[in-house]
Design an enzyme around this catalytic site. Structure first.
Site, mmCIF file in Angstrom:
data_model
loop_
_atom_site.group_PDB
_atom_site.id
_atom_site.type_symbol
_atom_site.label_atom_id
_atom_site.label_comp_id
_atom_site.label_asym_id
_atom_site.label_seq_id
_atom_site.Cartn_x
_atom_site.Cartn_y
_atom_site.Cartn_z
ATOM 1 N N ASP A 162 27.124 -3.336 84.326
ATOM 2 C CA ASP A 162 28.356 -2.874 83.691
ATOM 3 C C ASP A 162 29.433 -2.522 84.721
ATOM 4 O O ASP A 162 29.960 -1.416 84.728
ATOM 5 C CB ASP A 162 27.989 -1.648 82.822
ATOM 6 C CG ASP A 162 29.189 -1.062 82.102
ATOM 7 O OD1 ASP A 162 30.055 -1.842 81.666
ATOM 8 O OD2 ASP A 162 29.252 0.175 81.993
ATOM 9 N N ASN A 413 18.241 0.144 89.412
ATOM 10 C CA ASN A 413 18.850 0.876 88.304
ATOM 11 C C ASN A 413 18.529 0.200 86.980
ATOM 12 O O ASN A 413 18.856 -0.987 86.787
ATOM 13 C CB ASN A 413 20.366 0.938 88.464
ATOM 14 C CG ASN A 413 21.017 1.691 87.291
ATOM 15 O OD1 ASN A 413 20.874 2.908 87.186
ATOM 16 N ND2 ASN A 413 21.690 0.971 86.414
ATOM 17 N N GLU A 414 17.900 0.971 86.095
ATOM 18 C CA GLU A 414 17.648 0.540 84.717
ATOM 19 C C GLU A 414 17.044 -0.846 84.573
ATOM 20 O O GLU A 414 17.500 -1.651 83.759
ATOM 21 C CB GLU A 414 18.935 0.626 83.886
ATOM 22 C CG GLU A 414 19.464 2.034 83.748
ATOM 23 C CD GLU A 414 20.482 2.182 82.625
ATOM 24 O OE1 GLU A 414 21.042 1.166 82.181
ATOM 25 O OE2 GLU A 414 20.698 3.316 82.190
ATOM 26 N N TYR A 469 21.835 8.748 77.210
ATOM 27 C CA TYR A 469 23.117 8.712 76.499
ATOM 28 C C TYR A 469 22.994 9.193 75.058
ATOM 29 O O TYR A 469 23.643 8.655 74.173
ATOM 30 C CB TYR A 469 23.703 7.297 76.585
ATOM 31 C CG TYR A 469 24.225 7.008 77.983
ATOM 32 C CD1 TYR A 469 25.498 7.429 78.349
ATOM 33 C CD2 TYR A 469 23.439 6.364 78.930
ATOM 34 C CE1 TYR A 469 25.983 7.196 79.637
ATOM 35 C CE2 TYR A 469 23.904 6.135 80.213
ATOM 36 C CZ TYR A 469 25.178 6.558 80.555
ATOM 37 O OH TYR A 469 25.656 6.344 81.827
ATOM 38 N N TYR A 473 25.496 6.422 73.015
ATOM 39 C CA TYR A 473 25.000 5.145 72.466
ATOM 40 C C TYR A 473 24.073 5.366 71.273
ATOM 41 O O TYR A 473 23.901 4.487 70.440
ATOM 42 C CB TYR A 473 24.293 4.323 73.548
ATOM 43 C CG TYR A 473 25.234 3.813 74.618
ATOM 44 C CD1 TYR A 473 26.304 2.988 74.286
ATOM 45 C CD2 TYR A 473 25.065 4.160 75.952
ATOM 46 C CE1 TYR A 473 27.178 2.523 75.259
ATOM 47 C CE2 TYR A 473 25.927 3.696 76.926
ATOM 48 C CZ TYR A 473 26.990 2.881 76.577
ATOM 49 O OH TYR A 473 27.848 2.423 77.533
ATOM 50 N N GLU A 504 22.242 9.810 85.046
ATOM 51 C CA GLU A 504 23.436 9.464 84.260
ATOM 52 C C GLU A 504 23.374 10.187 82.930
ATOM 53 O O GLU A 504 22.323 10.208 82.280
ATOM 54 C CB GLU A 504 23.523 7.951 83.979
ATOM 55 C CG GLU A 504 23.829 7.102 85.188
ATOM 56 C CD GLU A 504 23.986 5.606 84.845
ATOM 57 O OE1 GLU A 504 24.331 5.282 83.686
ATOM 58 O OE2 GLU A 504 23.761 4.788 85.759
ATOM 59 N N TRP A 549 27.743 10.700 84.642
ATOM 60 C CA TRP A 549 28.282 9.336 84.727
ATOM 61 C C TRP A 549 29.680 9.344 84.161
ATOM 62 O O TRP A 549 29.818 9.653 83.007
ATOM 63 C CB TRP A 549 27.403 8.348 83.959
ATOM 64 C CG TRP A 549 27.782 6.917 84.215
ATOM 65 C CD1 TRP A 549 28.458 6.071 83.365
ATOM 66 C CD2 TRP A 549 27.506 6.153 85.394
ATOM 67 N NE1 TRP A 549 28.621 4.844 83.946
ATOM 68 C CE2 TRP A 549 28.045 4.869 85.189
ATOM 69 C CE3 TRP A 549 26.875 6.450 86.608
ATOM 70 C CZ2 TRP A 549 27.956 3.862 86.165
ATOM 71 C CZ3 TRP A 549 26.791 5.450 87.561
ATOM 72 C CH2 TRP A 549 27.329 4.170 87.328
ATOM 73 N N LYS A 568 34.044 6.491 81.340
ATOM 74 C CA LYS A 568 33.220 7.701 81.354
ATOM 75 C C LYS A 568 33.544 8.619 82.527
ATOM 76 O O LYS A 568 32.847 9.602 82.769
ATOM 77 C CB LYS A 568 31.734 7.340 81.359
ATOM 78 C CG LYS A 568 31.294 6.630 80.069
ATOM 79 C CD LYS A 568 29.795 6.541 79.930
ATOM 80 C CE LYS A 568 29.412 5.731 78.698
ATOM 81 N NZ LYS A 568 29.699 4.287 78.831
#
Ligand code: GCB
Length: 592
Positions: A162, A413-414, A469, A473, A504, A549, A568
């Site tokens: 992203d 990351n993720e 989140y 989300y 985050e 984040w 954000k």
């Protein structure tokens, strides 16, 4: 890899400035050997900078493929008989480099340096032409991954992360000289025992057979505190002044290569004496529990994109200090070395991350042409990708191992982490990172799609890093539900007995948008969202850090979830505070 420095035996010359530049839309430059002469129809481009936003042209911004950079440099006359090296601090995502007609270097990976010994191809006092072809394509075998789609309008790039795929020469380019016999690497690991500090050092030398190594440790005021001879050893420092969060006290280890009593090469390494340890659910720096406050960030500024900029460096650190942040993560790639050196000097704690972001087709799968891909398979992220990833880890550790600010490695990351494929992919990468650096804990950043009980990779990590989140989300607009869900999940993770850092949590917020009732995208909602999260963090003892984040709004590819980028930020992209910045400041100054 040692950073170029001016020392009594070394000299460097910056190649930063305006370079000739050409887009290679047809991909013909390599075949036509564009390095053999001055680039035709060249633009001028700034180095360091991303090229994407410099030209007010959509074709430039969205270009996929090769671009060509070229400059002419005069090799200083005084460098005759010396070793001469051409170094790129970064070329995103890969490059091939020529000096005049000779190919001298090739490098994969957009955020770590590479260099070539060009002594044989240049002459002191003469000019040489330096040409680099830089390519921004992503594939299933690049870190980060992505893929190119051929369309009627040309190539388009798809990726699962992203932030905008900025490209080009993002960091400085150097020509530097060293003696032929020279110090080629230095590794330091520090320890503390009461008021005594130790500096374990190891020096590597190239071309200096029969030469001696000696090291001297100087305090900040230049006083000698210890010395030793030999390529490796341990220095002890009585009454040591440790490096600690908030106070970047540095010693200087001066490494000298000596032949027949004369200093042949000298190289200084800043040294912060500190320890890092995970004990139970605590993260200890110098034996004391540390609580991370701060941000996930990006290298992202208007016009320059991901190009390093010293003015923003100073200002961003000033804002982090203003807000009371003691740390940040280099989300989602290794940052410029200038950033880590600054963090060293100012006592800012860093979680250092590789560029392995978006190894997760579940995050955006289906949006791309309606096709879903498995993340880990022979055709997608595979053994070859893992080798590229391993090399990215090697280069990160080689570059950053001596920074006291770096306390934790984040190897991805993720990524997808709830499948056997993920487990098999990651286990050897954890082993590798620990082999490369036994002195720091290792982790990765877990995604919400692989919560506690499903994640198969967190078992390999020393620290649990979570991006969550709730209230954005999921539970969108429902902060009470978000609070319950977050609490339940964190309590489950706490049961593993490891420290948890929330790497985050955040809500998109349009600066200037307000409402009296909780409305996502307003400044009030961002403040409320953060407060809910902070209440939960305070109730779970295993939570040892919060990195909101994001530090600032940043650019992304276009998307229905993105309004001129990701919003954000606690600060706007031009670094003005939203209401959340003031709220964070109140909390973090109180925690400090
Ligand atoms: C994440 C990613 C980050 C995104 C963020 C978001 O989990 O790690 O790169 O920008 O979410 O805002 O969606």
């Amino acid at each position: 890899m040692l950073r170029p420095k001016d020392t009594a035996t070394r000299e460097r010359k910056s190649l930063d400035g305006l370079w000739r530049f050409a887009f290679d839309a047809g991909g013909v430059g390599r075949g036509e050997e564009w390095w053999r002469g001055p680039l035709a129809d060249a633009h001028e481009v700034a180095v360091p900078a991303s090229y994407n936003d410099l030209f007010a042209d959509p074709a430039a911004r969205n270009h996929v493929g090769d671009v060509w950079y070229q400059t002419v440099v005069r090799v200083p006359a005084g460098w005759a008989g010396r070793r001469i090296v051409l170094r790129f601090d970064a070329a995103t995502h890969r490059a091939v480099v020529w000096v005049d007609d000779t190919r001298v270097a090739e490098h994969e990976g957009g955020y770590t340096p590479f260099e070539a010994d060009v002594s044989e191809h240049v002459a002191a006092g003469e000019e040489v032409r330096v040409t680099a072809v830089v390519n921004n394509e992503l594939s299933w075998q690049s870190i980060p991954p992505g893929f190119v789609v051929d369309t009627e309008d040309g190539k388009q790039l798809q990726y699962y992360h992203d932030f905008f795929n900025y490209a080009g020469l993002h960091r400085s380019v150097w020509l530097y000289s060293t003696p032929v016999a020279h110090v080629s690497d230095v590794t330091v690991v520090t320890g503390l025992d009461g008021s005594e500090g130790t500096v374990d050092y190891r020096v590597e030398v190239d071309g200096g057979e029969g030469h001696d190594v000696r090291v001297v440790l100087l305090d900040a005021d230049g006083t000698e505190v210890a010395r030793s001879a030999g390529a490796s050893g341990v220095l002890t420092v009585a009454d040591v002044h440790p490096w600690r969060p908030g106070e970047g006290h540095l010693y200087e280890l001066v490494v000298e290569l000596v032949a027949r009593g004369a200093v042949v090469d000298a190289y200084p390494v800043p040294v912060g004496v500190r320890t890092v340890e995970v004990r139970g659910a605590e993260f200890l720096i110098n034996g004391e529990p540390f609580y991370f406050t701060g941000f996930g960030r990006h290298e992202d500024i208007p016009v320059r994109g991901k190009g390093h900029d010293d003015a923003f460096l100073v200002h961003d650190f000033a804002l982090m200090r203003w807000i009371g942040a003691n740390s940040f993560r280099t989300s989602h790639y290794p940052y410029a070395e200038e950033v880590l050196e600054y963090a060293d000097r100012h006592g800012v704690v860093v979680i250092d991350e590789t560029a392995a972001v978006g190894l997760n087709t579940g995050l955006a799968g289906g949006i791309f042409g309606g096709e879903g891909y498995p993340t880990f398979s022979e055709e997608t992220v595979n053994d070859e990708t893992r080798e590229v990833h391993a090399q990215a880890i090697r280069e990160l550790v080689a570059r950053d191992k001596n920074h006291p600010s770096v306390v934790l490695w984040s190897i991805a990351n993720e990524p997808e982490s709830d499948t056997e494929g993920a487990r098999n992919y990651f286990e050897p990468l954890f082993t590798l990172t620990r082999e490369l650096d036994p002195s720091r804990p290792v982790g990765f950043v877990n995604v919400m799609l692989a919560p506690h009980g499903k994640c198969l990779v967190s078992r390999f990590a020393d620290v649990i890093m979570l991006n969550r989140y709730y209230g954005w989300y999921v539970n969108t607009g429902d902060l009470a539900g978000a609070e319950r869900a977050l609490q339940a999940e964190l309590e489950a993770w706490a049961g593993d007995g490891k420290p948890i850092i929330i790497t985050e949590y955040g809500a998109d917020t349009l600066a200037g948008l307000h409402a009296v009732v909780p409305q996502p995208w307003t400044e009030e909602y961002q403040v409320d969202y953060l407060e809910v999260h902070h209440r939960v963090f305070d109730r779970v003892d295993a939570v040892v850090g919060e990195q909101m984040w994001n530090f600032a709004d940043f650019d992304t590819k276009p998307g229905v979830f993105r309004v001129d980028g990701n919003k954000k930020g606690a600060f706007t992209r031009d670094r003005r505070p939203k209401a959340a910045a003031h709220a964070l400041r109140r909390r973090w100054r109180r925690l400090a």
